[in-house]
Design a protein around this motif. Sequence first.
Motif, short mmCIF file in Angstrom:
data_model
loop_
_atom_site.label_atom_id
_atom_site.label_comp_id
_atom_site.label_asym_id
_atom_site.label_seq_id
_atom_site.Cartn_x
_atom_site.Cartn_y
_atom_site.Cartn_z
N VAL A 148 56.52 28.54 35.51
CA VAL A 148 56.52 29.93 35.96
C VAL A 148 55.21 30.24 36.70
CG1 VAL A 148 56.55 32.33 35.17
CG2 VAL A 148 58.06 30.65 34.10
N ARG A 149 54.09 29.70 36.16
CA ARG A 149 52.81 29.94 36.81
C ARG A 149 52.81 29.40 38.24
NH1 ARG A 149 47.69 27.33 34.00
NH2 ARG A 149 48.83 25.45 34.63
N THR A 150 53.48 28.24 38.43
CA THR A 150 53.53 27.66 39.77
C THR A 150 54.28 28.57 40.73
OG1 THR A 150 53.45 25.44 38.82
CG2 THR A 150 54.21 25.63 41.09
N TYR A 151 55.40 29.13 40.26
CA TYR A 151 56.16 30.03 41.12
C TYR A 151 55.34 31.25 41.53
CZ TYR A 151 60.54 27.52 40.48
OH TYR A 151 61.53 26.57 40.50
N PHE A 152 54.60 31.81 40.58
CA PHE A 152 53.77 32.97 40.91
C PHE A 152 52.66 32.58 41.89
CE2 PHE A 152 55.41 34.88 36.87
CZ PHE A 152 55.93 36.03 37.43
N ALA A 153 52.07 31.42 41.67
CA ALA A 153 51.00 30.97 42.56
C ALA A 153 51.54 30.75 43.98
CB ALA A 153 50.38 29.69 42.02
N LEU A 154 52.75 30.16 44.09
CA LEU A 154 53.34 29.93 45.41
C LEU A 154 53.61 31.26 46.11
CD1 LEU A 154 55.84 27.01 44.69
CD2 LEU A 154 53.71 26.91 46.00
N LEU A 155 54.01 32.29 45.34
CA LEU A 155 54.26 33.60 45.92
C LEU A 155 52.97 34.18 46.51
CD1 LEU A 155 56.18 35.99 46.41
CD2 LEU A 155 55.59 36.83 44.12
N LEU A 171 49.31 42.65 44.63
CA LEU A 171 50.27 41.62 44.26
C LEU A 171 49.71 40.73 43.14
CD1 LEU A 171 52.95 40.19 44.82
CD2 LEU A 171 51.77 38.82 46.57
N ALA A 172 48.39 40.44 43.20
CA ALA A 172 47.78 39.61 42.15
C ALA A 172 47.84 40.30 40.80
CB ALA A 172 46.34 39.28 42.54
N LEU A 173 47.59 41.61 40.78
CA LEU A 173 47.65 42.34 39.50
C LEU A 173 49.07 42.31 38.93
CD1 LEU A 173 45.38 45.41 40.35
CD2 LEU A 173 44.88 43.53 38.77
N PHE A 174 50.05 42.48 39.81
CA PHE A 174 51.42 42.44 39.32
C PHE A 174 51.78 41.05 38.79
CE2 PHE A 174 55.82 43.42 38.97
CZ PHE A 174 56.51 42.30 39.41
N THR A 175 51.31 40.01 39.49
CA THR A 175 51.59 38.64 39.07
C THR A 175 50.96 38.35 37.71
OG1 THR A 175 51.68 37.96 41.38
CG2 THR A 175 51.38 36.22 39.75
N LEU A 176 49.72 38.79 37.52
CA LEU A 176 49.04 38.57 36.24
C LEU A 176 49.80 39.25 35.09
CD1 LEU A 176 46.59 37.52 34.67
CD2 LEU A 176 45.39 39.63 35.27
N PHE A 177 50.24 40.45 35.33
CA PHE A 177 50.98 41.16 34.27
C PHE A 177 52.26 40.41 33.90
CE2 PHE A 177 52.59 44.62 31.84
CZ PHE A 177 53.94 44.74 32.13
N ALA A 178 53.00 39.99 34.92
CA ALA A 178 54.25 39.28 34.66
C ALA A 178 53.99 37.95 33.96
CB ALA A 178 55.01 39.07 35.96
#
Length: 887
Positions: free
Chosen positions: A24-31, A301-308
């Motif tokens: 999941v972390r990889t998908y967020f990082a790719l985004l 976007l980074a804040l949203f990714t961290l929360f998710a």
Amino acid sequence: MSASTGPIADEQAPVAAPRHPLSVRTYFALLLVLFALVATASAAYVYQRTAQDARAQAVADAHFAAQTAAAQVAQTLKIVQGTAAGLAANPSIGNVIDHPAGCTLSFSGGGGAGDRSHLDLLRTDGTVVCSSRAAAKGSLGSYAGASWLARARTHAVQLAPVLDPATGAHMAVSAVPVPGHGTVVALYDLDTAATHLVEIYGGGHPTEFLVTTKDRRTVVMRSVHPERWDGRALAGTDFSQASKQVDRRDLDGTTRIYQEATVAFGGWHFYVGEDKHAVLEPGRQLARRESEIILVGFAALALFTLFAYRRLAWPLRRLAGAVRDSAGSSPRSAVPVAGPVEVSALAGDVNELIGSVNRELEARKRNEAQLRLLAGIVESSDDAILAADLTGTVTAWNGGAEELYGYTAAEAIGQPASFLVPEERADEPHELLARVGAGEPVSQFETERVHKDGTAVPVLLTVSPVRDEHAQIVGISAIAHDISKRKQAEEALRRSEEHLRQSQKMEAIGNLAGGIAHDFNNILMVIRMCAAMRLDEASGDAEREDLERIDSAAERAAELTHRLLAFSRQQVLEPEITDLNAAAEEAHGLLQRLIPETIEVYRELEPDIEPILVDRSELTQVILNLAVNARDAMPDGGTLALRTTNVFLDADYASEHLDVKPGAYTMLQITDTGVGMDAETQARAFDPFFTTKADGTGFGLATVEGIVKQSGGHIWLYSEPGLGTTFKLYFPVATTGSRIESARPTATLTGGETILLVEDEEQVRRLVGSALRSFGYAVLEAAHAEEALELAEATAHIDLLLTDIVMPGLNGHELAQRLVASRPGLRVLFTSGYPADAALREGIAAARAAYLEKPYLPDELARKIRFVLDGQGLDDTLGAPTSLSSD
């Protein structure tokens, strides 16, 4: 030779890791990465497009301004010239120049406020008689010192830039002559013209106008600080040569976007440039604003990714982080047991594995620390260190060995160590293996090894046995230290000592030769002069023949002393500017009578040979000596080649030949195909009394070397038995100021002047005095310098001092200094069989002092005296030598 740490081997077969989808972390990082890439590309495109548009607009503006302003400048220059020409063509202008009272002129260069252009009427001497300058009061000034004024008296002149002495501004000058009266001069103010053009045609950005001369060497006018730059040179700037370059560095260092046009009237180059930074700044501001927007969006976007991520993957991330932290520590730390049941169980299993690994690593660390220390020492060594087994096969090879021998470790390891040993030392490796295999170390002995390129490398070698933990010999180690530099230093020292010994030997020979020459030439003087004087009184042919034989024998004896001085480098040379090709051609003509037909003589003479400063007759003697030696080396015939060429001997060549200075030389090469010389013969070839000929005297090559060295040159010899011999003679190229004047033939040998004759040898003095009186001269004779000074004080007028140089007490050189100081018009003629004063010999060679070498005949003396008294080639202020100092 190195040590390394490998992974701990698992006793069980490795288990293939199962394939899993991305985390999941990889998908967020790719985004996040995708967003950043798209946003950055968008910003870059906007910035690039904006910059291109701004740059294109700046180029168009500069082009328009350059073309328009250049046309205006051309039109203005045409008007200025037309104004001057029209005024000069006015029929009454000559009368106005001659009678300027009431004269008024008006003129404007069109340069706007501050324009200092003006129109002047000049008389022929450059004086301004009428000017359009409103502020001119009293004297209107003068252009008498202007470089263009002389031409302007007869021809129309167009010149720029010129510093106007009246206004201090740089001007374009248009001058038209008024024949018989003066000149009409129109001056166009260049300092204000460019500034005015910027006001008219400058765009919206900081703009500079720069005009250069047609050859791009000089600034004609510049809109920025014209008072500083107008008239300055452009060498080394971006405007000094033709170029299609758009971005150029301005004279003050500012980078501008330039366009160029040509001023049709003067051929000037007109440059208009806009400040590149100012042109591109709007694009940069837009890019900055877009970047700020992108950063704000990226942060959201980074804040949203961290929360998710925290909501979906935090438990697994915490466990994975603990495992990684444990793997990076030594010993590895246990991971925390927390989280869901499955995660806690996995953490317990990981902790058991960590404990087992820690115990294994602890034991390995102790061994590897020692290996790393040893490997670091070996690899950092400048010496070549290698290891081999007991069969002599290389097993280890450090960086020092790669540097010293040229082979990489991959090339050397597995090879027998004997591949580094030269053939003549083939038994050395076997002896070393036997001694070291028996436990006997071999310490520091000098030997040679072979580099990869085939060259021999001198080394200091130490070979030792290598033992295992049971003290058994399992191999050998060899440490080689490069001693090439030490050997080179020893060889350089040997050559230096040899050169010093040779110099000392030649100095001793020179001193001996000088003493012999001085005394012997005085004896020969008496013989030759007596024979010459008796010849005129000879009563019969038999008596005349006897006298001629006496003179011939004395002349040959004089030649012997001349050769003694030549090889000891003590003779007096009379150098002149010489064409080496002409000397070679002259010698070739003489060789036709010396060289048999079985020997072919040919020449290869470089057409554009540089001149040299040598004694022409001595150079011919050098060529003949070498040619005769070559002839004797080819009894059965062969080839003799004369070659000339221009060469440059650099610092590397000079470092290997101590008597050579770097610089331009002219080379004469003489090559034969004779029997050649071995190394021993070559080593002694230039010794004065060494010869291989049954009837030889050994003077030939010693004389050659002496003449070449005394002429500032260098001689090089190469020969091999059976392959012939080559001599290369290098003479320094004559400097531009070198000049030797030849004596003009004298019309008569007689005279009536008073001569002070100073000679310590009584017989020589009496004979010379008698000879001088026979030619009509009044002669005062002195046996030494003190007597000569007394005679000079008692005599009102003396025309010439004829003095021997080598005398007891004051020598001739010092006597001449004292007499010339008290009698500035006194002429001086030195004579000697050997001028021991080196400074005086140099003065004679440079034609600064008059000199006659002993022995000489009465006619030769009379001719030389007339030459000196008539003042040919000498400084009249001192009479004889231009400089008599011994500095």
